[in-house]
Motif scaffolding. Sequence first.
Motif, PDB file in Angstrom:
ATOM      1  N   TYR A 118       0.848  -1.181   0.000  1.00 47.51           N
ATOM      2  CA  TYR A 118       0.000   0.000   0.000  1.00 47.51           C
ATOM      3  C   TYR A 118       0.885   1.232   0.000  1.00 47.51           C
ATOM      4  CZ  TYR A 118       0.791   1.332   4.849  1.00 47.51           C
ATOM      5  OH  TYR A 118       1.375   1.740   6.005  1.00 47.51           O
ATOM      6  N   GLY A 120       0.727   5.544   0.826  1.00 47.79           N
ATOM      7  CA  GLY A 120      -0.033   6.651   1.386  1.00 47.79           C
ATOM      8  C   GLY A 120       0.226   7.927   0.610  1.00 47.79           C
ATOM      9  N   SER A 127      -5.542  12.568   3.968  1.00 47.52           N
ATOM     10  CA  SER A 127      -4.693  11.399   3.702  1.00 47.52           C
ATOM     11  C   SER A 127      -5.495  10.330   2.980  1.00 47.52           C
ATOM     12  CB  SER A 127      -4.154  10.833   5.017  1.00 47.52           C
ATOM     13  OG  SER A 127      -3.311  11.780   5.626  1.00 47.52           O
ATOM     14  N   LYS A 129      -5.223   6.269   1.140  1.00 43.70           N
ATOM     15  CA  LYS A 129      -4.492   5.004   1.111  1.00 43.70           C
ATOM     16  C   LYS A 129      -4.747   4.322  -0.229  1.00 43.70           C
ATOM     17  CE  LYS A 129      -3.862   0.775   3.768  1.00 43.70           C
ATOM     18  NZ  LYS A 129      -4.283   0.009   4.930  1.00 43.70           N
ATOM     19  N   ASP A 131      -4.218   0.933  -2.254  1.00 39.90           N
ATOM     20  CA  ASP A 131      -3.890  -0.480  -2.100  1.00 39.90           C
ATOM     21  C   ASP A 131      -4.694  -1.296  -3.106  1.00 39.90           C
ATOM     22  OD1 ASP A 131      -6.457  -0.551  -1.059  1.00 39.90           O
ATOM     23  OD2 ASP A 131      -5.820  -0.900   0.997  1.00 39.90           O
TER      24      ASP A 131
END
Length: 197
Positions: A118, A120, A127, A129, A131
Amino acid sequence: MRNYLSVFIIFFIFLTFTSCGLFVKKVSFTKEELQWFNVYNVKDTLIFQSLSTQIKDTSIIVSKELYHDYDWFRHDKKGHCMDLTYYNKKYKYADYNRKTETMFFYCKRDFYDKNPYYLGLTYLRSSFKIDSTTVIKDLEILSLSNKSFKNVYELKCRRMKYHGGTDDDPEILYWDKKYGIIKYITFNGEIWERINW
């Protein structure tokens, strides 16, 4: 005495080679990981415009770094890191000087390889993520420039209940593999589209 000196010299040479990383496993990024990092170059300018107010906002890429993180005490845990920073007029210190923010900071170490991949991403205090569960939209069309993009990543910010941000922060961000951030929608529903290419 000479025997002690020669043993000391051999020991010193061995210690020097291990400290310099000759016997250390080096970790490198995959092509998939680097595609996120290589979208931007230093001094790239991202200009966004609000659909509702027509106000413009600019972010400029300040630094881009790939480097090896080195731990002098644990030689077998050498990591490879990427760091991408930018500045935006919304970020200022108390003395009104420019403040840079990190867009990407990711380190990969050999002992983390077993974990799922993953990455960031942070933009304007939100923020995201990235993945294997990230949604990829087939088509995204921008209203201001009439540009269309295929296979765009739709990233959602899931901020905590007591988050220190505001409703002007991005909630949904759209990322294209060639251009990076092409559009974002704030928590109050305002749509910002990139207008410079």
